[in-house]
Design a protein around this motif. Structure first.
Motif, PDB file in Angstrom:
ATOM      1  N   SER A 320       0.834  -1.207   0.000  1.00  0.00           N
ATOM      2  CA  SER A 320       0.000   0.000   0.000  1.00  0.00           C
ATOM      3  C   SER A 320       0.865   1.251   0.000  1.00  0.00           C
ATOM      4  O   SER A 320       0.550   2.235  -0.679  1.00  0.00           O
ATOM      5  CB  SER A 320      -0.944  -0.005   1.205  1.00  0.00           C
ATOM      6  OG  SER A 320      -1.808  -1.125   1.176  1.00  0.00           O
ATOM      7  N   CYS A 321       1.945   1.229   0.772  1.00  0.00           N
ATOM      8  CA  CYS A 321       2.877   2.367   0.783  1.00  0.00           C
ATOM      9  C   CYS A 321       3.467   2.583  -0.610  1.00  0.00           C
ATOM     10  O   CYS A 321       3.577   3.717  -1.088  1.00  0.00           O
ATOM     11  CB  CYS A 321       3.992   2.137   1.796  1.00  0.00           C
ATOM     12  SG  CYS A 321       3.490   2.304   3.525  1.00  0.00           S
ATOM     13  N   GLN A 322       3.831   1.496  -1.263  1.00  0.00           N
ATOM     14  CA  GLN A 322       4.384   1.594  -2.607  1.00  0.00           C
ATOM     15  C   GLN A 322       3.366   2.186  -3.577  1.00  0.00           C
ATOM     16  O   GLN A 322       3.696   3.065  -4.381  1.00  0.00           O
ATOM     17  CB  GLN A 322       4.831   0.210  -3.089  1.00  0.00           C
ATOM     18  CG  GLN A 322       6.018  -0.363  -2.329  1.00  0.00           C
ATOM     19  CD  GLN A 322       6.304  -1.809  -2.702  1.00  0.00           C
ATOM     20  OE1 GLN A 322       5.546  -2.447  -3.437  1.00  0.00           O
ATOM     21  NE2 GLN A 322       7.412  -2.337  -2.184  1.00  0.00           N
ATOM     22  N   LEU A 323       2.135   1.721  -3.506  1.00  0.00           N
ATOM     23  CA  LEU A 323       1.097   2.189  -4.409  1.00  0.00           C
ATOM     24  C   LEU A 323       0.770   3.670  -4.191  1.00  0.00           C
ATOM     25  O   LEU A 323       0.424   4.384  -5.140  1.00  0.00           O
ATOM     26  CB  LEU A 323      -0.176   1.346  -4.241  1.00  0.00           C
ATOM     27  CG  LEU A 323      -0.067  -0.126  -4.642  1.00  0.00           C
ATOM     28  CD1 LEU A 323      -1.348  -0.872  -4.273  1.00  0.00           C
ATOM     29  CD2 LEU A 323       0.217  -0.267  -6.132  1.00  0.00           C
ATOM     30  N   CYS A 324       0.889   4.121  -2.949  1.00  0.00           N
ATOM     31  CA  CYS A 324       0.568   5.518  -2.611  1.00  0.00           C
ATOM     32  C   CYS A 324       1.773   6.444  -2.695  1.00  0.00           C
ATOM     33  O   CYS A 324       1.626   7.658  -2.534  1.00  0.00           O
ATOM     34  CB  CYS A 324      -0.013   5.582  -1.200  1.00  0.00           C
ATOM     35  SG  CYS A 324      -1.650   4.857  -1.030  1.00  0.00           S
ATOM     36  N   GLY A 325       2.955   5.872  -2.887  1.00  0.00           N
ATOM     37  CA  GLY A 325       4.148   6.691  -2.917  1.00  0.00           C
ATOM     38  C   GLY A 325       4.576   7.181  -1.550  1.00  0.00           C
ATOM     39  O   GLY A 325       5.131   8.265  -1.397  1.00  0.00           O
TER      40      GLY A 325
END
Length: 329
Positions: A320-325
């Motif tokens: 999720s962190c990766q997807l949200c930057g």
């Protein structure tokens, strides 16, 4: 191209979801909605309620305003927002209420909302992640995410993380800040496919919805673990309102929609009854300092076995962190 092998991928989540619904309805036949306890005044405290223009979100915003809170209704329908604010103000609510635009299907909109909020230098004591959608046809957001996954979960994941510093600063021992995540019994039917969170291999609206609600519970437990280990006075709860007569069911297929209308009048909770669980988690004295829990009908209940999988919680958080930057905490 449709393949017969895809049939189970579509039917299994559908059957699981409707079995969850039947169990909830049977419970509601024999059990009344719980009654909220006397709630402490909330004067001087600030809350954000997503999806607060109608249904349970509106009832939550209304109740918090009547307790004296400054309530910010966050939603993507300005006309509905103005009407909701006007209605609450006409009731002589002791707190302040306002509407601020937020489109949870757009990560850009989430960031703009947070930037606008932070520029006002307000404290933040309560965040109710209430907005949601159910059983929409296969759609992608402007960022390329599956619609349920982004609106119900990922947009709230980003919103919460960007507001976390404000919640940490506003909470204190004995009067913690609180985050309330709106899940549902459908999370028991949910599975998380980390290789296909957008469900592009074979789409099922039922599976997508259940996945988004399970993701919220996994997120709840992982976030509380981080907050507790950091010593912050912020509690996070996942809540289940039961089956409530709201517009959430507008996307049911025709026969189910026809059957739902007479059943809802008798067996479904009202929006005010459904909102009671969010209000309990947000401000009740009995929930002070209590986090990482799943609440249903006024009680703490076990969530699905899958929701307690610490490795899955961590994996979903990282993804999720990766997807949200976002930089992973």
């Amino acid at each position: 191209m449709w393949r017969w092998s895809d049939l189970g991928t579509v039917l299994v989540p559908l059957l699981r979801l409707y079995m969850c619904g039947i169990k909830v309805l049977l419970y509601q036949v024999f059990n009344k909605s719980f009654t909220l306890p006397v709630l402490p005044r909330q004067s001087g405290r600030v809350a954000i309620v997503t999806g607060g223009t109608r249904g349970m979100g509106f009832e939550t915003a209304r109740s918090l305003a009547h307790l004296g809170m400054h309530v910010i209704i966050a939603g993507n329908e300005p006309e509905e927002g103005a009407a909701a604010v006007g209605k609450i103000r006409q009731e002589d609510a002791e707190g302040k209420v306002e509407f601020v635009f937020l489109d949870l299907t757009s990560l850009k909109s989430v960031r703009q909302f947070v930037q606008k909020f932070k520029s006002r230098r307000l404290p933040l004591h309560v965040l109710v992640n209430n907005a949601g959608t159910m059983l929409v046809p296969e759609l992608q957001t402007e960022d390329g995410f599956e619609f349920h996954f982004c609106l119900n979960y990922l947009g709230h994941f980003l919103l919460t993380n960007l507001l976390l510093d404000d919640l940490k600063k506003s909470g204190r021992p004995g009067r913690s800040s609180r985050i309330v995540n709106m899940s549902s019994a459908t999370h028991y039917a949910g599975v998380i496919n980390m290789d296909d969170l957008n469900r592009r291999a074979c789409y099922s609206s039922h599976g997508a919805y259940a996945q988004s609600k399970l993701a919220l519970v996994l997120f709840t437990y992982r976030l509380q673990e981080q907050l507790t280990s950091g010593g912050f006075s912020v509690s996070v709860s996942a809540v289940d309102p039961g089956m409530v007569d709201t517009a959430l069911y507008d996307n049911l297929w025709s026969l189910a929609q026809a059957l739902k209308k007479p059943v809802a009048k008798v067996l479904f909770r009202t929006p005010a009854e459904g909102a009671s669980i969010s209000i309990l988690a947000a401000v009740s004295a009995e929930m002070e300092g209590v986090g990482a829990c799943y609440l249903y009908n006024g009680e703490r209940r076990p969530s699905s076995p899958l929701s307690y999988d610490a490795e899955l919680q961590a994996e979903l958080w990282k993804k999720s962190c990766q997807l949200c930057g976002l930089q992973e905490a």
